[in-house]
Design a protein around this motif. Sequence first.
Motif, PDB file in Angstrom:
ATOM      1  N   ASP A 162      -2.376 -32.733 -44.260  1.00 14.61           N
ATOM      2  CA  ASP A 162      -1.893 -32.056 -45.457  1.00 14.61           C
ATOM      3  C   ASP A 162      -2.653 -32.631 -46.634  1.00 14.61           C
ATOM      4  O   ASP A 162      -2.452 -33.781 -47.026  1.00 14.61           O
ATOM      5  N   LYS A 189      -4.330 -28.506 -44.244  1.00 13.11           N
ATOM      6  CA  LYS A 189      -3.481 -27.559 -44.971  1.00 13.11           C
ATOM      7  C   LYS A 189      -3.606 -27.804 -46.463  1.00 13.11           C
ATOM      8  O   LYS A 189      -3.747 -28.953 -46.884  1.00 13.11           O
ATOM      9  N   ASP A 191      -1.929 -26.532 -50.453  1.00 17.81           N
ATOM     10  CA  ASP A 191      -0.854 -25.843 -51.181  1.00 17.81           C
ATOM     11  C   ASP A 191      -1.505 -24.871 -52.169  1.00 17.81           C
ATOM     12  O   ASP A 191      -2.422 -25.262 -52.899  1.00 17.81           O
ATOM     13  N   ASP A 236       0.156 -23.383 -47.581  1.00 21.49           N
ATOM     14  CA  ASP A 236       1.598 -23.487 -47.870  1.00 21.49           C
ATOM     15  C   ASP A 236       1.910 -22.876 -49.232  1.00 21.49           C
ATOM     16  O   ASP A 236       1.212 -23.150 -50.218  1.00 21.49           O
ATOM     17  N   HIS A 238       5.305 -22.978 -50.110  1.00 20.24           N
ATOM     18  CA  HIS A 238       6.537 -23.713 -50.418  1.00 20.24           C
ATOM     19  C   HIS A 238       7.754 -22.836 -50.684  1.00 20.24           C
ATOM     20  O   HIS A 238       8.671 -23.264 -51.409  1.00 20.24           O
ATOM     21  N   GLU A 262       2.435 -20.612 -44.634  1.00 15.03           N
ATOM     22  CA  GLU A 262       3.748 -21.254 -44.562  1.00 15.03           C
ATOM     23  C   GLU A 262       4.675 -20.791 -45.688  1.00 15.03           C
ATOM     24  O   GLU A 262       4.326 -20.870 -46.862  1.00 15.03           O
ATOM     25  N   HIS A 338       6.996 -29.855 -39.062  1.00 17.29           N
ATOM     26  CA  HIS A 338       6.808 -30.480 -40.372  1.00 17.29           C
ATOM     27  C   HIS A 338       6.984 -31.986 -40.194  1.00 17.29           C
ATOM     28  O   HIS A 338       7.814 -32.436 -39.408  1.00 17.29           O
TER      29      HIS A 338
END
Length: 417
Positions: A162, A189, A191, A236, A238, A262, A338
């Motif tokens: 991440d 990954k 965000d 992601d 979120h 995600e 996760h």
Amino acid sequence: MNHCTRRRFFSMAAGGAAGVLSLPGLSQALQTAVSPYRRPKLKITDIKWTYVRTHGTPCHVRIYTDQGIYGHGECTDSAQGAGAIIESFKRMFIGQDPLNVEALWERTRTMGIFAGAQAGQYVTALTGMEIALWDLAGKAVGLPIYQLLGGKVRDRIRVYCDSQTLRRDDPKAKDKIAHIAGLGFTACKIDIDDGRDPLRWDRVNWTASNGEIDHMIDKVGFMRELLPRRVDLAVDMHGRYDMTTAKRVAKELEPFKLLFLEEPVPAENVDAMRDVRESCHVPICCGENVFLRHGFRTILEKRAADIIMPDIQKCGGLLEARKIADMAHTYYVPMAPHCVVSPLGTMASCHVCAAIPNFLVLEWHWIENLENWRNFVKEGDVFDKGWIPVSDRPGIGLEMNEEHVRKLQVPGTPWFS
Ligand code: MG
């Protein structure tokens, strides 16, 4: 069977006065001569916990016994509520045999139905306890946890890095991406949600503007340009956005062949997640804040996700995660858990990932915190070029390096000694 026992066995099997080897005699001899399963009964004597500041403030718990061995568990506890709940569990655990993991877990869960045992911090605290029980059980019988969960189907666990947010205008981004690729990861990954995007026109509403969506897609494009082709990319959001944004972003991400997208919408409305999934060809992953089999049952039955991602440190525990994985397997849905916890909790998750057939990839969240990752346990760095070899030692197989971790303890919380 030793010599003396063998002689007794055959004399009994011979059937006394008849002197003939008879079936009833053999059966009786087997029942008498074969040693029954006997172990010194363990008893839980005490439970202690603390909070450690790493990614958030996970709660670490130890269950002590009358025979000098203890089990260590870790649960994801962002709001620091598990400690008080663990205190309330003491009356149900102390004096009990810790090897009856399922019985202790089920009794504590069902006794808490009026205290929030359906989800949230009650289940999170119970998860930490359950993991400590498995560590203890493994140490008591001299086996790694994966062996107690059905044995392993793989020796090493694929982890993804991440890497949080990486954007084109960040002068350090290129070096960071090269660093991630150099560490050997096969997946990472990023965000793409950004509450501080200058083109976001409302502080509360989460309908992204055209400019925000352009920024999101550019972050993915930038990563894809720099990452080697062999490295998979996940994204992601979120669970922050509304339906219209989620559908538009998912559609625009289709050409990037993502490992998964995600939580493009919050996971609590399963129908909404399914609508996004049906609107695009990007694999949708969700469930890091979903608890127990009951939470995942709806997601699976409604075909709301291509991949599920329970947080094994709060979804109910190692056996519960295995049950969730098995349920998902009947829908041909893989599991990509996760994970934001220490090497101890991560290795506990690895035992589950090793034991389930439908494991995909496990999260790893330490790229900005490598020194603490490498010093957290006495065994040193358990990461190996994008993989974590599953420990073959009893229990979780790792012991906390207390000298180092004590420096990360949240001030004012108790410690184990
Ligand atoms: Mg997430």
